[in-house]
Design an enzyme around this catalytic site. Structure first.
Site, PDB file in Angstrom:
ATOM      1  N   ASN A 266      50.759  52.380   6.729  1.00  0.00           N
ATOM      2  CA  ASN A 266      52.165  52.735   6.924  1.00  0.00           C
ATOM      3  C   ASN A 266      52.327  54.232   7.094  1.00  0.00           C
ATOM      4  O   ASN A 266      51.498  55.015   6.634  1.00  0.00           O
ATOM      5  CB  ASN A 266      53.010  52.207   5.758  1.00  0.00           C
TER       6      ASN A 266
ATOM      7  N   ASN B 160      55.509  61.608  -7.659  1.00  0.00           N
ATOM      8  CA  ASN B 160      54.705  61.254  -6.493  1.00  0.00           C
ATOM      9  C   ASN B 160      53.911  62.470  -6.051  1.00  0.00           C
ATOM     10  O   ASN B 160      54.407  63.335  -5.341  1.00  0.00           O
ATOM     11  CB  ASN B 160      55.632  60.738  -5.385  1.00  0.00           C
TER      12      ASN B 160
ATOM     13  N   CYS C 203      51.616  60.869  -1.724  1.00  0.00           N
ATOM     14  CA  CYS C 203      51.920  60.248  -0.435  1.00  0.00           C
ATOM     15  C   CYS C 203      51.150  60.985   0.659  1.00  0.00           C
ATOM     16  O   CYS C 203      51.297  62.204   0.816  1.00  0.00           O
ATOM     17  CB  CYS C 203      53.419  60.306  -0.154  1.00  0.00           C
TER      18      CYS C 203
ATOM     19  N   ASN D  69      47.548  55.717  -5.005  1.00  0.00           N
ATOM     20  CA  ASN D  69      48.401  55.720  -3.832  1.00  0.00           C
ATOM     21  C   ASN D  69      47.527  55.325  -2.636  1.00  0.00           C
ATOM     22  O   ASN D  69      46.356  54.997  -2.793  1.00  0.00           O
ATOM     23  CB  ASN D  69      49.043  57.108  -3.634  1.00  0.00           C
TER      24      ASN D  69
ATOM     25  N   CYS E 209      19.571  35.774   6.111  1.00  0.00           N
ATOM     26  CA  CYS E 209      18.382  36.161   5.333  1.00  0.00           C
ATOM     27  C   CYS E 209      17.355  36.825   6.244  1.00  0.00           C
ATOM     28  O   CYS E 209      16.750  37.824   5.904  1.00  0.00           O
ATOM     29  CB  CYS E 209      17.765  34.957   4.634  1.00  0.00           C
TER      30      CYS E 209
ATOM     31  N   CYS F  36      11.528  35.658  -1.567  1.00  0.00           N
ATOM     32  CA  CYS F  36      12.913  35.849  -2.034  1.00  0.00           C
ATOM     33  C   CYS F  36      12.980  36.921  -3.114  1.00  0.00           C
ATOM     34  O   CYS F  36      12.198  36.908  -4.068  1.00  0.00           O
ATOM     35  CB  CYS F  36      13.471  34.532  -2.577  1.00  0.00           C
TER      36      CYS F  36
ATOM     37  N   CYS G  70      18.452  38.567  -3.896  1.00  0.00           N
ATOM     38  CA  CYS G  70      19.626  39.384  -3.542  1.00  0.00           C
ATOM     39  C   CYS G  70      20.873  38.516  -3.383  1.00  0.00           C
ATOM     40  O   CYS G  70      21.992  38.981  -3.534  1.00  0.00           O
ATOM     41  CB  CYS G  70      19.369  40.176  -2.268  1.00  0.00           C
TER      42      CYS G  70
ATOM     43  N   CYS H 260      22.452  34.954   0.943  1.00  0.00           N
ATOM     44  CA  CYS H 260      22.666  33.589   1.452  1.00  0.00           C
ATOM     45  C   CYS H 260      23.874  32.939   0.788  1.00  0.00           C
ATOM     46  O   CYS H 260      24.690  32.275   1.434  1.00  0.00           O
ATOM     47  CB  CYS H 260      21.408  32.746   1.221  1.00  0.00           C
TER      48      CYS H 260
END
Lengths: 428, 435
Positions: free
Chosen positions: B79, B137, B140, B204, B357, B381, B384, B387
């Site tokens: 925004n 604030n 921003c 923010n 993998c 293997c 991790c 998969c």
């Protein structure tokens, strides 16, 4: 043979969602303003809210939204004709196809059961005793609603197990018995007592119950007298009706002789359940004989498509004129064109009439109420379910002559409100 | 039918007893009396009213963009709006009416000045109008003037000066809203607290460019052929917010300072996660912009049901409970690996785990093209679990066998005892239920 046909009689035809697939479906929901789905349920279910709850991963909250409105939410999730109710107005149809609301409701109520979540609060019974006559969906709902308002509720059921059409009618492929049992257990846990094998008017009278302290009664006795056609051969061995056929199959988990070549007469949902039962219990050939066209059949199209997938043969446009037999046993059925002079003859060893049900004469033994010529009770179930006896209320199939489960739930709620008003105001 | 009541969500925030911690953050969703009122009626515990300044900003059009991946919109939201565009007096009127009509709801008011006099005057005026708490604030990222917005949050001198100036105008608690466009939030947060501030609001929005329009060769949204870097929020911001909050809550000086958590909150689970890192107040905007105020109903319902089941009687019972388990990388146990296991009844044979993998991990899955069957090669293997993350089927690949690595040359690694089940996928933890 389609995949569906291989499924066991006791197995639900439509697979359940898991969390991942439910989230996917809930993400399709447009979360509409003033959701159209929430305006089309006779029982007042609010899919707009419970689908949003699922979308925001509040699965138990979704179950709470469903149950606080409808104690039989898991049953309705399975047997409702959504395509003509909540899903009918679904805005998503404008993009592709409606949200599968029934399946999401089933997911939420299954999740509730699987996680042991209890959405409803048990209320201590401090108010008057109220009796429900019959234990179908209207009585179960009315009883649960009244128990939640603090009444001391007992349901009287003439058969051996409670549930009415839920336990003796709807085929397990659509509604497994364990779901019915679980929801009835929930209602019992809310304080509702159930006495089976007790037919009011025969085993016990309303007067006797009044003497026991019951102050109000709800008659939700259902309609169990099967209609038959008066054609030659109707008394042959092998000719039966939907009430007997389904009512023997479901409570015995399918332990019946379904017939080998089965002809089901009728075009409603009950006829579809009979054909499903025959097919899934191993009938080699199952046929439906219906006098009008597919478009005119009162069965919901989803059910018809399912039955067609099972490999059931539909013969439209014929009405039975004779059942042919040998040695007292049925061997064929002869039909004639309903709108022309065509003739059909189907070889069979079982004929199941599923052309509608009527109220049993014995309903008149319950009380001296006003009845229609068709033996249904006169009461306005859209308003207050009142009969002409102030303390007796009635609703469900015994009043409307046969309607959906969700309609019975709606009536049960109306009756509970009305009974509460009667006992808390009018009777005082 | 009668539903049961669940856990109580009320929580103390800076001395104000909030009925629940759910607040609108200072943004377009909390810009008028009517908007705030609708949210409070939906069940919100309070609002942080949109930043009031001493001038009305001139906004651009269009001013939003969002990031999608495959079918999902709003993964992240950009925004370019600034502070309130309502007249000063009108804003004060909104505040007075909100406090009068909703005395039990927490009214936090966001302010932003450009010099010390501004900050003091704003603080004084909103206090008089009925604010329970002030939010400064400092963060921003799309202000058009210097010494405002995130320029302040990255400047320790301005933080100290403006915090003190705010405190000079009020006697109610003051919370400082921080920018994530820095490496260590502990530094400006410490400066703000040392200057007298009472709490931190984080985070923010993150400075961002979401897309480039390849025809016009500029970023989105396109404002007459140009665009600007501006704030990014929504679900994609949540992981970044959580890390800043954990860092502050684990900081020796800041650990007891109340934090209002902000960043991608949509569900009650998001709320619970921020609370588990020590937040006692929660703010959100992007999810409201996408779905509306009604989503607070599921935050209330979902969080209170979950707390009841966990046995938590109040927010404080689990507030900050996850902090002890978030440790430096060097403190993690590394002497075992958890192999994935495949449920072949669920596997649909898509081969996605094989692809990931091979192309993205350690070539530890074999593929039988004849039967469309994958298998884990345990020799290769490393545990991790890539998969598991790519598998599209719920609970098809799950954490399985735990094995200890062979002793290394230093003799480490074989002694530890470890629990059998190591859940690491959210659906496994949250919903044991599966078809």
């Amino acid at each position: 043979m389609s995949e569906n046909a291989k499924k066991d009689y006791l197995c639900e035809a439509v697979p359940a969602f898991n969390i991942a697939t439910a989230m996917e479906e809930a993400s399709r929901c447009l979360l509409c303003l003033d959701a159209p789905c929430s305006q089309d349920c006779p029982a007042g279910t609010n899919p707009g809210d419970f689908i949003r709850a699922i979308r925001f991963r509040n699965f138990k909250g979704a179950a709470e939204i469903i149950r606080t409105n409808n104690v039989l939410g898991g049953i309705c999730a399975r047997v409702c004709p959504y395509e003509v109710l909540c899903e009918k107005g679904c805005s998503r149809s404008g993009i592709d196809k409606p949200i599968q609301i029934g399946r999401l409701q089933r997911f939420a109520t299954d999740y509730e059961k699987a996680s042991g979540f209890q959405p409803l609060e048990k209320v201590e019974a401090t108010k008057e005793k109220v009796a429900m006559i019959g234990s179908g969906p209207a009585s179960l709902t009315c009883g649960a609603e009244l128990a939640q308002k603090g009444y001391d509720v007992t349901i009287f059921e003439e058969k051996a197990i409670p549930g009415g059409v839920l336990s003796y009618g709807v085929v397990p492929a659509r509604l497994p018995q364990y779901i019915v049992d679980e929801e009835i257990e929930t209602i019992k846990n809310l304080g509702v007592k159930i006495e089976c094998n007790t037919k009011i008017g025969k085993d016990k009278t309303i007067d006797a119950l009044k003497a026991e302290g019951f102050k109000a009664f709800f008659v939700g006795a259902g309609i169990q007298a099967a209609k038959m056609l008066d054609v030659p051969g109707v008394d042959l061995d092998g000719v039966t009706n939907a009430v007997e056929y389904l009512g023997a199959a479901k409570p015995s988990n399918g332990d019946i002789d379904p017939g080998n070549k089965v002809v089901v007469i009728g075009g409603g949902d009950v006829a579809m359940d009979c054909a499903t039962t025959a097919r899934l219990l191993g009938a080699e050939k199952t046929m439906i004989l219906y006098r009008r066209t597919r478009e005119e059949a009162p069965a919901h199209k989803i059910e018809m498509s399912y039955v067609e997938e099972l490999g059931v043969h539909f013969h439209y446009g014929f009405t039975p004129v004779e059942i042919i037999g040998e040695n007292g046993k049925v061997t064929a059925i002869k039909g004639k064109g309903f709108r022309d002079d065509s003739i059909i003859q189907l070889e069979c060893d079982k004929v199941v009439f599923a052309i509608g049900q009527a109220a049993d004469e014995s309903v008149k033994e319950i009380a001296d109420l006003k009845f229609t010529p068709k033996n249904t009770i006169i009461a306005d179930e859209t308003k207050d379910c009142k009969t002409d006896i102030p303390y007796i209320f009635a609703g469900g199939d015994i009043v409307n002559g046969g309607n959906t489960v969700v309609q019975a739930v709606a009536v049960g709620k109306t009756a509970a409100e009305s009974i509460d008003k009667y006992l808390s105001e009018e009777a005082k | 039918m009668k539903k049961r009541t669940h856990a109580d969500l009320s929580v103390d925030f800076l001395g104000f007893k909030c009925e629940n911690p759910f607040m609108l953050s200072s943004s377009p969703v909390a810009a008028t009396y009517e908007m705030c009122s609708k949210f409070l009626e939906a069940g919100g515990g309070g609002v942080v009213f949109k930043t009031i300044g001493t001038y009305i900003p001139d906004e651009c059009s269009p001013r939003f963009d969002h990031v999608r991946k495959e079918g999902q919109p709003f993964l992240g939201f950009k925004n370019m709006e600034q502070i309130s565009d309502h007249p000063y007096e009108e804003n004060l009127k909104f505040l007075r009416k909100l406090k009068a009509d909703y005395p039990t709801k927490c009214l936090i008011v966001s302010i932003m000045g450009s010099n010390e006099e501004d900050w003091t005057r704003l603080a004084k005026d909103v206090t008089e109008a009925g604010a329970d708490i002030i939010e400064c604030n400092f963060s921003c990222p799309q202000m058009t003037q210097e010494n405002m917005g995130s320029d302040v949050g990255a400047n320790l001198e301005l933080i100290e000066k403006f915090t003190k100036a705010t405190l000079a105008g009020t006697d109610i608690p003051v919370m400082l809203k921080m920018t994530p466009n820095i490496e260590k939030m502990e530094v400006p947060a410490t400066a703000a607290i040392k200057a007298g501030g009472h709490a931190i609001a984080a985070i923010n929005t993150i400075k961002s460019i979401t897309h480039i329009d390849l025809d016009q060769m500029t970023a989105l949204p396109v404002v007459n052929g140009k665009s600007s870097i501006s704030g990014y929020s929504g679900a994609a911001a949540k992981p970044i917010a959580l890390r800043f909050i954990a860092n502050m809550k684990q900081d020796e000086y800041l650990k007891d300072i109340p934090i209002s958590g902000i960043g991608g909150i949509e569900t009650w689970e998001d709320c619970a996660e921020f609370i588990s890192l020590g937040c006692t107040n929660l703010q959100f905007t992007t999810s409201i912009m996408q779905y509306g105020y009604r989503i607070v109903e599921d935050m209330i319902s979902g969080l209170s049901i979950w707390m009841e089941e966990k046995g938590y009687k109040s927010i404080n019972d689990f507030c900050g409970k996850a902090l002890q388990n978030i440790v430096p990388a060097e403190d993690l146990e590394r002497d075992f690996k958890v192999y994935p296991q495949i449920d072949y009844d669920k596997c649909v044979g898509c081969g996605r785990c094989y692809v990931s993998c091979f192309d993205g991990a350690h070539q530890a899955i074999t593929w039988d093209p004849e039967n469309r069957k994958v298998e884990i090669d345990e020799d290769k293997c490393v545990g991790c679990q890539l998969c598991l993350h790519v598998c599209p089927v719920a609970n098809c690949i799950t954490p399985g066998k735990v094995v200890f690595k062979p002793q290394d040359q230093f003799g480490k690694g074989s002694e530890a005892v470890y629990a059998e089940d190591v859940p690491c996928k959210r659906d496994i933890i949250v919903g044991q239920y599966d078809e």
